[in-house]
Design a protein around this motif. Structure first.
Motif, short mmCIF file in Angstrom:
data_model
loop_
_atom_site.label_atom_id
_atom_site.label_comp_id
_atom_site.label_asym_id
_atom_site.label_seq_id
_atom_site.Cartn_x
_atom_site.Cartn_y
_atom_site.Cartn_z
N SER A 244 -2.81 -12.53 8.67
CA SER A 244 -3.57 -13.77 8.80
C SER A 244 -2.99 -14.83 7.89
O SER A 244 -2.09 -14.57 7.09
CB SER A 244 -5.04 -13.52 8.45
N ASN A 245 -3.50 -16.04 8.00
CA ASN A 245 -3.04 -17.13 7.15
C ASN A 245 -3.81 -17.20 5.83
O ASN A 245 -3.53 -18.06 4.99
CB ASN A 245 -3.16 -18.47 7.87
N GLU A 246 -4.77 -16.30 5.64
CA GLU A 246 -5.55 -16.29 4.40
C GLU A 246 -5.29 -15.01 3.64
O GLU A 246 -5.26 -13.93 4.23
CB GLU A 246 -7.05 -16.40 4.71
N ARG A 247 -5.11 -15.13 2.32
CA ARG A 247 -4.91 -13.95 1.48
C ARG A 247 -6.28 -13.45 1.04
O ARG A 247 -6.95 -14.08 0.24
CB ARG A 247 -4.04 -14.29 0.27
N LYS A 248 -6.70 -12.30 1.59
CA LYS A 248 -8.06 -11.82 1.36
C LYS A 248 -8.13 -10.55 0.53
O LYS A 248 -9.20 -10.07 0.24
CB LYS A 248 -8.74 -11.57 2.72
N ILE A 249 -6.98 -9.99 0.15
CA ILE A 249 -7.00 -8.77 -0.64
C ILE A 249 -6.04 -8.88 -1.80
O ILE A 249 -5.08 -9.64 -1.78
CB ILE A 249 -6.62 -7.53 0.21
N SER A 250 -6.34 -8.13 -2.84
CA SER A 250 -5.47 -8.08 -4.01
C SER A 250 -4.75 -6.74 -4.02
O SER A 250 -5.37 -5.69 -4.00
CB SER A 250 -6.31 -8.25 -5.29
N LEU A 251 -3.41 -6.79 -4.01
CA LEU A 251 -2.60 -5.59 -3.98
C LEU A 251 -1.63 -5.59 -5.15
O LEU A 251 -1.38 -6.63 -5.76
CB LEU A 251 -1.81 -5.52 -2.67
N ASN A 252 -1.06 -4.42 -5.46
CA ASN A 252 -0.01 -4.35 -6.46
C ASN A 252 0.97 -3.25 -6.06
O ASN A 252 0.68 -2.43 -5.21
CB ASN A 252 -0.58 -4.08 -7.86
N ALA A 253 2.15 -3.27 -6.69
CA ALA A 253 3.21 -2.33 -6.34
C ALA A 253 3.37 -1.23 -7.38
O ALA A 253 4.41 -0.57 -7.42
CB ALA A 253 4.52 -3.09 -6.16
N ASN A 254 2.37 -1.01 -8.22
CA ASN A 254 2.48 0.01 -9.26
C ASN A 254 2.54 1.41 -8.64
O ASN A 254 1.74 1.74 -7.77
CB ASN A 254 1.28 -0.07 -10.22
N GLU A 255 3.49 2.23 -9.11
CA GLU A 255 3.65 3.60 -8.60
C GLU A 255 2.89 4.59 -9.46
O GLU A 255 2.99 4.58 -10.68
CB GLU A 255 5.14 3.96 -8.56
N GLU A 256 2.13 5.49 -8.82
CA GLU A 256 1.32 6.47 -9.53
C GLU A 256 2.09 7.73 -9.92
O GLU A 256 1.71 8.44 -10.85
CB GLU A 256 0.13 6.89 -8.65
N LEU A 257 3.20 8.03 -9.23
CA LEU A 257 3.88 9.31 -9.42
C LEU A 257 4.38 9.51 -10.84
O LEU A 257 4.28 10.61 -11.39
CB LEU A 257 5.05 9.43 -8.43
N TRP A 258 4.94 8.46 -11.44
CA TRP A 258 5.57 8.62 -12.75
C TRP A 258 4.57 9.03 -13.81
O TRP A 258 4.85 9.89 -14.66
CB TRP A 258 6.29 7.34 -13.15
N ASP A 259 3.39 8.45 -13.78
CA ASP A 259 2.36 8.82 -14.73
C ASP A 259 1.91 10.27 -14.50
O ASP A 259 1.71 11.03 -15.46
CB ASP A 259 1.15 7.89 -14.61
N LEU A 260 1.79 10.67 -13.26
CA LEU A 260 1.37 12.04 -12.95
C LEU A 260 2.41 13.05 -13.41
O LEU A 260 2.06 14.06 -14.02
CB LEU A 260 1.13 12.17 -11.44
N LEU A 261 3.68 12.78 -13.16
CA LEU A 261 4.74 13.72 -13.57
C LEU A 261 4.88 13.80 -15.08
O LEU A 261 5.36 14.82 -15.61
CB LEU A 261 6.08 13.31 -12.95
N ALA A 262 4.46 12.75 -15.79
CA ALA A 262 4.58 12.74 -17.26
C ALA A 262 3.43 13.43 -17.96
O ALA A 262 3.48 13.62 -19.17
CB ALA A 262 4.68 11.29 -17.74
N ARG A 263 2.42 13.83 -17.24
CA ARG A 263 1.24 14.45 -17.87
C ARG A 263 1.58 15.85 -18.37
O ARG A 263 2.42 16.55 -17.82
CB ARG A 263 0.07 14.51 -16.89
#
Length: 315
Positions: free
Chosen positions: A296-315
């Motif tokens: 659409s021509n309206e931005r209605k959601i907030s997104l990000n490109a942060n990856e979850e895998l690295w934090d999980l593998l570091a636990r």
């Protein structure tokens, strides 16, 4: 923070340095663009390059799939692979043979020739560096510029399947109190579903654009697409396919499954008048699909490109 560069840093520190301008380069490096498009006499040469990071098991097969996926997203048949292996000396020839035999077997199944590359031992790294460049020919130009307002967003696969499989293979201890052995084996088997080449081969006749959500998962991919296309996304989160095992893991380990690396998913922008036939053809091939929103021509959601895998593998 490890992982892909954020889009603003990527543009300033990498994409602004693009070498000479050539008329035969149709699409070069860009945010949200999976592969380059280059004019050649036979059509358009599609080229993509990706490394394998975050996985040790099945790394050879994964290398083939992630590079084939990017080329397929441009409507091409993955045809030629160039492989670079930099292997820590301590692992010896056996690791080279193990990785290359896996690459070979995967390429045989997909009719891909290994066209060359580079292999060496090193004492500089503790883990192998594995990278590939895939080439293929396409007959049409598929890019972000082809997206139109109202195009529907179709996906195949399910969110986070690659990340879940990597954890099940490399850090199964994280899942010890969540899944039984049968469920763990099911998640490991998802590594057999990383290829989106069959789905892309069907959708290239209907899609205006296709994208393979890798690092940053589905949210990261949609964020890149929205940022680079200047379209907003009307997203129906209830329509997004997430396996029940992934939902359980996300609840127990407190992570966002929509930001978990997701090779094996395919995002396609489909004009509304083509969506019915596209989904019918996918269904006839045994491929499940879901419409999760539209542009659409309206931005209605907030997104990000942060990856979850690295934090999980570091636990």
């Amino acid at each position: 923070m490890p992982g892909k560069l954020q889009p603003d840093i990527l543009k300033k520190s990498v994409l602004d340095y693009s070498g000479a301008s050539r008329d035969d380069l149709i699409i070069g490096g860009g945010i949200g663009e999976d592969a380059a498009l280059i004019k050649v006499p036979e059509g358009i040469l599609t080229a993509a390059s990706d490394p394998v990071v975050g996985a040790s098991k099945n790394s050879g097969a994964l290398l083939v799939h992630i590079n084939a996926n990017d080329v397929a997203c441009k409507g091409a048949d993955p045809s030629w692979l160039i492989v670079t292996l930099i292997i820590p000396e301590k692992f010896g020839v056996k690791m080279v043979e193990d990785i290359m035999s896996e690459i070979h077997e995967t390429c045989l199944k997909m009719n891909i020739a290994i066209a060359g590359g580079h292999t060496e031992f090193t004492d500089r790294y503790n883990q192998p560096v594995i990278s590939g460049t895939m080439l293929g020919i396409t007959r049409r130009e598929m890019s972000l510029s082809k997206i139109h307002e109202g195009d529907l967003i179709l996906v195949t696969g399910h969110a986070g399947l690659e990340g879940m499989s990597i954890i099940a293979h490399d850090r199964p201890d994280l899942f010890n109190n969540i899944f039984d052995s049968n469920e763990l084996n099911i998640i490991r088997s998802w590594s057999e579903n990383f290829s989106i080449v069959p789905a892309a081969g069907i959708l290239r006749d209907y899609a205006s654009y296709m994208h393979d959500p890798t690092e940053g998962g589905l949210n990261g991919a949609l964020y890149e697409i929205s940022l680079a296309s200047n379209f907003g996304i009307d997203l129906d989160k209830n329509s997004i396919p997430i396996n029940e095992l992934t939902k359980r893991a996300a609840k127990e380990l407190n992570f966002e499954p929509l930001n978990l690396i997701s090779s094996g998913m395919l995002i396609a922008s489909i004009p509304p008048d083509k969506i019915k036939q596209a989904q019918e053809n996918l269904n006839n091939a045994g491929i499940k699909s879901s419409v999760i929103g539209k542009f659409s021509n309206e931005r209605k959601i907030s997104l990000n490109a942060n990856e979850e895998l690295w934090d999980l593998l570091a636990r």
